[in-house]
Design an enzyme around this catalytic site. Structure first.
Site, short mmCIF file in Angstrom:
data_model
loop_
_atom_site.label_atom_id
_atom_site.label_comp_id
_atom_site.label_asym_id
_atom_site.label_seq_id
_atom_site.Cartn_x
_atom_site.Cartn_y
_atom_site.Cartn_z
CG ASP A 205 -1.90 1.09 1.30
OD1 ASP A 205 -2.75 1.16 0.39
OD2 ASP A 205 -1.86 1.89 2.25
CD GLU A 268 -2.22 2.32 -3.46
OE1 GLU A 268 -3.36 2.73 -3.75
OE2 GLU A 268 -1.78 2.28 -2.29
#
Length: 544
Positions: A205, A268
């Site tokens: 993330d 990401e």
């Protein structure tokens, strides 16, 4: 002798399927999806031809940001089940040949994580430097102008220790200090915990947020900001994100991952193409795949899409493997962005481009964003900026499995309302309909899984104009495919001008009536139509 191209790792040739666990399937009847629910649908994913499932966070969390505020990195939140449930899911997935990728959220923790509880207890706490603390300015204001992605200042005043702490997202999500080696080692230990269990990799993330400027310099004003954008976009985050030192951290994450066989590290990264490429690493020692969100953000214009595909392909490092994403839990669904007819074209694009495709749950049946009344909004991004209509709830609604109660998702009232169209838009109905979105996805995935030209062959642009895109996919053994797609509702013609004129047979089409027809010099497509044609081999073509 087999060519080296046949030994490609699974993450290069397979399709990844993102599951938002709250919304996939509820097995215990509380209205919230869970791990047992995912296990119940593994046969469906196997049938569809999925290679790997990426599961969004299911760790213990106060749920301020629905699991992205983690209070314990090595356990399961009771909402989603138990560690035994996870072990069962992992075993069942592997028995079906399915890989399991976990969401790894290393940038920030919950403010209830024991690390942060200790960090904020006193300025001299052993873990004080595990987070980013700083004095305010002489007038008592925040250390700099950095903004939170979710609105407002990224600095929160702590009256007890009389300092500010930094949070790039919610104040309940304090950022870890990744310049602290103890933090690094603790997080690498989290990775090893799950890798030892047998997970097949991680999606990391907000990878580009991990390191911040040591001088805490103010971010510059964004000259292109408009009032309909999130307040975060008022500034250019040149000092709060994408710092050069982050690549050393990513390289170490890659080392941890590659100490285990056949695992993958996905990042990401929402950045322009040239900056995105840096996350592959200077020596191909970064993320195996920094997520490519170009198709999520681009206007749906064929010339722009074609040019961007070429730009992305041309920018890739020598050993860098491409990937493509159409949707995820943070962005409007593809059917809502481009309309349902063009969502079929988008499926063809996603599954025939060179590189690994990632599919968001429900897109394969054409799920769309659902209108969520203001009083039912759950997403903190929507709650914190109510005047900007930025809630992500509309793209996170429950999966539509059947025409039964609550779309077969749960016997209880779901945590988010379900699309009112679900009685006619659901998996059971579409599996038996050869003209359905699901049938199109199924055919495209099966073709991609079985044809080396599509899952590891080369990409060659052929043509684009203001209506269509055409490109070839070729494999070393001579098999080739031509993909032609009309990105408008108006009829169009693609006239081949090269020599020799390509001939072949349509294998998959958005309109099944076109399948098994032959292509020639002129290819006519109605609005919203696309074809994948197997080209005749040179030695198969008739001689004159």
């Amino acid at each position: 002798m087999a060519s080296s191209i046949t030994a490609s790792p699974w993450w290069k040739t397979g399709v990844i399927y993102q599951i938002y666990p709250r919304s996939f399937r509820d097995a215990n009847g509380d209205g919230i999806g869970d791990l047992q629910g995912i296990a119940l649908q593994l046969d469906y994913l196997q049938w569809l031809g999925i290679q790997a499932l990426w599961i969004s966070p299911f760790y213990p969390s106060p749920m301020a940001d629905f699991g992205y505020d983690i209070a314990n990195y090595t356990d399961i939140d009771p909402i989603f089940g138990t560690m035994a449930d996870f072990d069962h899911l992992l075993q069942e997935a592997h028995q079906r040949g399915l890989k399991v990728i976990l969401d790894f959220v290393p940038n920030h923790t919950s403010d209830l994580h024991p690390w942060f509880v200790e960090s904020k207890s006193t300025k001299t706490a052993p873990k004080r430097d595990w987070y980013i603390w700083h004095d305010g300015k002489p007038d008592g204001s925040a250390p700099n102008n950095w903004k939170s992605v979710f609105g407002g200042s990224a600095w929160e005043w702590d009256a007890h220790t009389r300092q500010y702490y930094y949070h790039g997202f919610l104040k309940e999500q304090p950022d870890l200090n990744w310049r602290n080696e103890a933090v690094q080692e603790a997080m690498y230990g989290v990775m090893r915990f799950w890798l030892d269990k047998g997970v097949d990799g991680f999606r990391v993330d907000v990878m580009w947020h991990l390191i911040k400027d040591t001088q805490l310099r103010d971010n510059p004003v964004n000259p292109d900001y408009t009032d309909n954008q999130p307040t975060y976009d008022q500034l250019l985050p040149v000092y709060s994100t994408d710092q050069p030192e982050v690549h050393t951290i990513v390289a170490r994450m890659r080392q941890v991952t590659e100490a285990y066989d056949a695992r993958v590290l996905i990042g990401e990264v929402y950045l322009p193409i040239q900056q995105l490429m840096m996350y592959y690493g200077a020596q191909n020692d970064g993320a195996h795949m920094p997520f490519n969100f170009l198709l999520v953000r681009l206007p749906w214009q064929p010339r722009e899409i074609a040019a961007t595909i070429d730009q992305y392909e041309g920018a890739l490092p020598a050993e860098g493997w491409p990937n493509w994403v159409l949707g995820n839990h943070d962005n409007p669904r593809i059917a809502s962005r481009v309309g349902e007819p063009q969502a079929r074209i988008a499926a063809m694009l996603l599954l025939t481009l060179r590189g690994t495709p990632t599919l968001y749950y429900g897109d394969e049946i054409g799920m769309r964003d659902v209108a969520i009344p203001a009083e039912e909004i759950q997403d903190p991004q929507g709650l914190n900026m109510p005047d900007k209509d930025l809630s992500r709830d509309p793209c996170r609604t429950p999966m539509q499995w059947s025409g039964g109660d609550n779309a077969g998702f749960s016997p209880a009232t779901p945590w988010l309302r379900i699309d009112k169209r679900y009685p006619r838009v659901h998996v059971e109905r579409q599996r038996d309909d050869p003209f359905s979105m699901l049938s199109l996805y199924y055919k495209l995935i099966q073709l991609r899984n079985t044809e080396p030209a599509l899952n590891k062959g080369t990409y060659m642009p052929v043509y684009s104009n203001d209506q269509l895109i055409a490109y070839r996919r070729d494999s070393p053994d001579g098999d080739s495919f031509l993909v032609v797609m009309n990105l408008t509702p108006r009829p169009c013609r693609y006239r081949q001008t090269g020599e020799p004129i390509l001939s072949g047979q349509v294998i998959v089409a958005t309109s099944p009536e076109l399948e098994n027809t032959h292509i020639g010099e002129n290819i006519y497509l109605s609005g919203d139509e696309g074809i994948v044609a197997r080209l005749a081999r040179t030695d198969d073509r008739p001689t004159t």
